[in-house]
Scaffold this active site. Sequence first.
Site, PDB file in Angstrom:
ATOM      1  N   GLU A 237       0.844  -1.209   0.000  1.00 39.97           N
ATOM      2  CA  GLU A 237       0.000   0.000   0.000  1.00 39.97           C
ATOM      3  C   GLU A 237       0.873   1.252   0.000  1.00 39.97           C
ATOM      4  O   GLU A 237       0.568   2.236  -0.664  1.00 39.97           O
ATOM      5  CB  GLU A 237      -0.936  -0.020   1.207  1.00 39.97           C
ATOM      6  CG  GLU A 237      -1.955  -1.159   1.098  1.00 39.97           C
ATOM      7  CD  GLU A 237      -2.768  -1.321   2.354  1.00 39.97           C
ATOM      8  OE1 GLU A 237      -2.165  -1.534   3.436  1.00 39.97           O
ATOM      9  OE2 GLU A 237      -4.003  -1.253   2.273  1.00 39.97           O
TER      10      GLU A 237
ATOM     11  N   GLU B 177      -3.688  -9.441   4.363  1.00 38.83           N
ATOM     12  CA  GLU B 177      -4.482  -9.068   5.526  1.00 38.83           C
ATOM     13  C   GLU B 177      -5.651 -10.019   5.787  1.00 38.83           C
ATOM     14  O   GLU B 177      -6.023 -10.249   6.932  1.00 38.83           O
ATOM     15  CB  GLU B 177      -5.007  -7.638   5.366  1.00 38.83           C
ATOM     16  CG  GLU B 177      -3.960  -6.571   5.465  1.00 38.83           C
ATOM     17  CD  GLU B 177      -3.249  -6.294   4.149  1.00 38.83           C
ATOM     18  OE1 GLU B 177      -3.296  -7.133   3.219  1.00 38.83           O
ATOM     19  OE2 GLU B 177      -2.612  -5.230   4.051  1.00 38.83           O
TER      20      GLU B 177
HETATM   21  N1  T1G Z   1       5.045  -7.088  11.431  1.00 36.20           N
HETATM   22  C1  T1G Z   1       5.919  -7.396  12.417  1.00 36.20           C
HETATM   23  N2  T1G Z   1       6.701  -8.489  12.412  1.00 36.20           N
HETATM   24  C2  T1G Z   1       6.589  -9.293  11.359  1.00 36.20           C
HETATM   25  C3  T1G Z   1       5.717  -9.023  10.273  1.00 36.20           C
HETATM   26  C4  T1G Z   1       4.925  -7.857  10.341  1.00 36.20           C
HETATM   27  N3  T1G Z   1       4.085  -7.524   9.358  1.00 36.20           N
HETATM   28  N4  T1G Z   1       5.852 -10.024   9.379  1.00 36.20           N
HETATM   29  C5  T1G Z   1       6.768 -10.868   9.872  1.00 36.20           C
HETATM   30  N5  T1G Z   1       7.206 -10.436  11.058  1.00 36.20           N
HETATM   31  C6  T1G Z   1       8.217 -11.064  11.917  1.00 36.20           C
HETATM   32  C7  T1G Z   1       7.788 -12.424  12.388  1.00 36.20           C
HETATM   33  O1  T1G Z   1       6.976 -12.284  13.547  1.00 36.20           O
HETATM   34  C8  T1G Z   1       9.132 -13.056  12.681  1.00 36.20           C
HETATM   35  O2  T1G Z   1       9.564 -12.476  13.899  1.00 36.20           O
HETATM   36  C9  T1G Z   1      10.036 -12.482  11.593  1.00 36.20           C
HETATM   37  O3  T1G Z   1       9.360 -11.313  11.109  1.00 36.20           O
HETATM   38  C10 T1G Z   1      10.256 -13.425  10.458  1.00 36.20           C
HETATM   39  O4  T1G Z   1       8.951 -13.801  10.015  1.00 36.20           O
HETATM   40  C11 T1G Z   1      -2.784  -1.495   7.039  1.00 36.20           C
HETATM   41  C12 T1G Z   1      -2.905  -3.570   8.600  1.00 36.20           C
HETATM   42  C13 T1G Z   1       6.996 -11.212   5.677  1.00 36.20           C
HETATM   43  C14 T1G Z   1       6.689 -13.264   4.247  1.00 36.20           C
HETATM   44  O5  T1G Z   1       0.607 -10.225   7.128  1.00 36.20           O
HETATM   45  O6  T1G Z   1       3.959 -13.247   5.686  1.00 36.20           O
HETATM   46  O7  T1G Z   1      -0.253  -4.431   6.668  1.00 36.20           O
HETATM   47  O8  T1G Z   1       9.871 -14.602  15.158  1.00 36.20           O
HETATM   48  O9  T1G Z   1       9.356 -16.262  10.251  1.00 36.20           O
HETATM   49  O10 T1G Z   1       9.327 -16.892   6.598  1.00 36.20           O
HETATM   50  O11 T1G Z   1      -3.277  -2.968   5.309  1.00 36.20           O
HETATM   51  O12 T1G Z   1       6.574 -13.033   7.924  1.00 36.20           O
HETATM   52  O13 T1G Z   1      11.831 -13.505  14.040  1.00 36.20           O
HETATM   53  O14 T1G Z   1      10.771 -12.429  16.054  1.00 36.20           O
HETATM   54  O15 T1G Z   1       7.459 -15.379   8.835  1.00 36.20           O
HETATM   55  O16 T1G Z   1      10.912 -14.978   5.955  1.00 36.20           O
HETATM   56  C15 T1G Z   1       0.264  -7.578   6.662  1.00 36.20           C
HETATM   57  C16 T1G Z   1       3.053 -11.325   7.463  1.00 36.20           C
HETATM   58  C17 T1G Z   1       0.246  -6.938   7.997  1.00 36.20           C
HETATM   59  C18 T1G Z   1       2.874 -10.215   6.466  1.00 36.20           C
HETATM   60  C19 T1G Z   1       8.463 -13.187   5.995  1.00 36.20           C
HETATM   61  N6  T1G Z   1       1.500  -8.284   6.487  1.00 36.20           N
HETATM   62  N7  T1G Z   1       4.384 -11.830   7.396  1.00 36.20           N
HETATM   63  O17 T1G Z   1       8.435 -14.626   6.061  1.00 36.20           O
HETATM   64  O18 T1G Z   1       9.861 -15.017   8.120  1.00 36.20           O
HETATM   65  S1  T1G Z   1      -1.321  -6.166   8.227  1.00 36.20           S
HETATM   66  C20 T1G Z   1       1.557  -9.590   6.731  1.00 36.20           C
HETATM   67  C21 T1G Z   1       4.706 -12.804   6.509  1.00 36.20           C
HETATM   68  C22 T1G Z   1      -1.251  -4.767   7.265  1.00 36.20           C
HETATM   69  C23 T1G Z   1      -2.376  -2.783   6.356  1.00 36.20           C
HETATM   70  C24 T1G Z   1      -2.507  -3.963   7.237  1.00 36.20           C
HETATM   71  C25 T1G Z   1       6.098 -13.321   6.651  1.00 36.20           C
HETATM   72  C26 T1G Z   1       7.058 -12.730   5.614  1.00 36.20           C
HETATM   73  P1  T1G Z   1      10.583 -13.325  14.862  1.00 36.20           P
HETATM   74  P2  T1G Z   1       8.833 -15.230   9.321  1.00 36.20           P
HETATM   75  P3  T1G Z   1       9.703 -15.454   6.639  1.00 36.20           P
END
Ligand code: T1G
Length: 699
Positions: free
Chosen positions: A105, A125
């Site tokens: 976004e 999301e």
């Molecule tokens: N925020 C904070 N921490 C995050 C994170 C995030 N969005 N995504 C991953 N982490 C942390 C995770 O907890 C872990 O932490 C580390 O990164 C490695 O993650 C307004 C509201 C990005 C593809 O849903 O799909 O945006 O355990 O083991 O396999 O519209 O993480 O190391 O302390 O999964 O390489 C939308 C979710 C948010 C993305 C990386 N975004 N993340 O995969 O590593 S809502 C998501 C993933 C939003 C807006 C809305 C995956 C990854 P730790 P991992 P990975």
Amino acid sequence: MTAHYQVHGDIAVITMNNPPVNGLGLSTRLGITDGMALANADAAVKAIVITGAGKAFSGGADIKEFGTDKALQEPNLNSVIGVLENSDKPVIAAIHSVVMGGGLELALGCHYRIAAPGTSVALPEVKLGLLPGAGGTQRLPRVLGVEPALNMIVSGEAIKSEMLAMLPGQKLFDKMAASAESLAEEALAFARSVADARPLPLVRKLPCKHPQGDAYFQFARNMVKGMSKNFPAPAKCVDAVEAATKKKFEDGMATEREIFINLMWTPESKSLRHLFLAERAASKIPDVPSDTAQRAIQSIAVIGAGTMGGGITMNFLNAGIPVKMLEMKQEALDRGIATIRKNYEAQVKKGKLKADKYEQRMALLSTTLNYDDLTGTDMVIEAVFEEIGVKEAVFKELDRVMKPGAILASNTSTLDVNKIASFTKRPEDVVGLHFFSPANVMKLLEVVRGEKTARDVMATVMAVAKKIKKTAVVSGVCDGFIGNRMIEQYGRQGGFLLDEGCTPAQVDKAIEKFGFAMGPFRMGDLAGNDIGWAIRKRRYQEKPNMKYSKTADLLCEKGRFGQKTGAGWYDYVAGKRDAIPNAEVVAMIEAHRTSLGITPRKISDEEIVQRLVFSLVNEAAHILEEGIANKASDIDIVYIFGYGFPAHRGGPMNYADQVGLFNVVQAMNRFARNPMDDANFWKPAPLLARLVAEGKTFN
Ligand code: T1G
């Protein structure tokens, strides 16, 4: 701040730097807006590039901020995107590796986007029970087209940047970089090429129409309804994207915002966000620092080529790790290999696995009848018959042949890992790896930590679990570890409910309406009622005063073990999985009640669900208190990934928190007054009682 600012000649570069994935937390958002202010105030700066350091452009909004006021604190994400869009100077997003959620976004608020190939692009999301809340539902359809955008938003699945760049008429990427390595240079050159371009292109000004809007969205709603029985978010995604085609941009944004905030407060979204963090927290072990040195695991030995041994082997072959499989007899090895081949060939036939990949995997597999051949392997996993004498013989042999430092793992599901470790001279190298059948499919892995298991062994097996795509949860040593110990109470309640007046179908239907994929009786028929029968026979010896319903034994005495015998609690037609209620079984249960002098009573679905689910919660509170599980969220993960607990409820502990522990204990007190039930079991676990007294929750 977690975004830094640099000027390269006449181009400013703002680099997000908030490891691990540049989550758009407040400090990152501030870093971007400060950088934009500097760039717009500096006459020498002609254009601005935004990019991400490390392994992502940005993984989106910072999930750890959710539910805190930081997430909404200004500048919130929409405000940051507004700064980019209203910049007097062109803003170019230089995207690599991962661009998800709020990260995408943010990029859509820029005037231009250049991406490296291989970048994962997603609006995930919906997997958190939400929808994109910073313009994704309004801007993505404008650059990709309504249908591809809606598919991405409703599925939450990632698509590679080069695939999206091929969509006809797409305006998501203005340019594809040659590689991630050349992205930075190419982004600077691209920025210079558009430095004087005016007017600046704004995604929000692009048209957003669908030629057969009403028909298409009706079709989309029908499709979504089928896939999202327990989740409100997917249908709301359709509403938001439809608004993009029917309303002015600002009004569409208002619609998205309203839906986003409503979804944020739904129990389903709270459950899914809890699970997102819980799954990642499970791999953290309190007394094993994440930088603990790990042992090198380059080759595996598997003892036993049966169902479990074969399934376990496939996990490692799939991860490209060579496996040497040992059996006592050649025909057992041949059978094991044939089963593995059959599984892979089925995947190849379904197009899930390429033929050459299949052969590559089989090339990693070798077999032997001789323990001495195992010496060079780094870890061995035993998956032989579940009997302590057999385990003793195997582990004595493994102790003899395995090289120093090798990890010796047992796949036992019920036996004492400390006892197994005592068969060796190296108990610190022994650990339990409890796979769930079918082992090459089920994501859950219970890592059973013995008293003497070394910390580096724990760190190593947790890393190996991630490598073979398992969700690993650490369990201490007790009978049944975490999941099987809990399901035993769940099964006992199922039996009592039959004695008191329910039919198997009534119990199953009630708990399946709650969200379980299968109720206890259909589950018994699937797994085999004889397995529970064997465990109960052991229980009757060990704990003679533990109360059980006898109905399950009566059923097994008739040889009705379930699908494998064509009949169990239900009847089955060969080749089909439908559970057909059987009048004889119902009559058997009724006759059994009469023999006990029980007058059956009508039992509500609510009581059925509460007794089944709260029996899990109370047993889990004991497990938590005994330190068998490290944290409540681990237990949620075990029960969702291993036992079909509905994800939209977030797991037994999360669900209990949502019901309110006070109310859970009130219900348990009622059950304890039922003479047909087990009052002793329903005494609230001390931890549960304490949390209620302190007004606290599990998580
Ligand atoms: N925020 C904070 N921490 C995050 C994170 C995030 N969005 N995504 C991953 N982490 C942390 C995770 O907890 C872990 O932490 C580390 O990164 C490695 O993650 C307004 C509201 C990005 C593809 O849903 O799909 O945006 O355990 O083991 O396999 O519209 O993480 O190391 O302390 O999964 O390489 C939308 C979710 C948010 C993305 C990386 N975004 N993340 O995969 O590593 S809502 C998501 C993933 C939003 C807006 C809305 C995956 C990854 P730790 P991992 P990975």
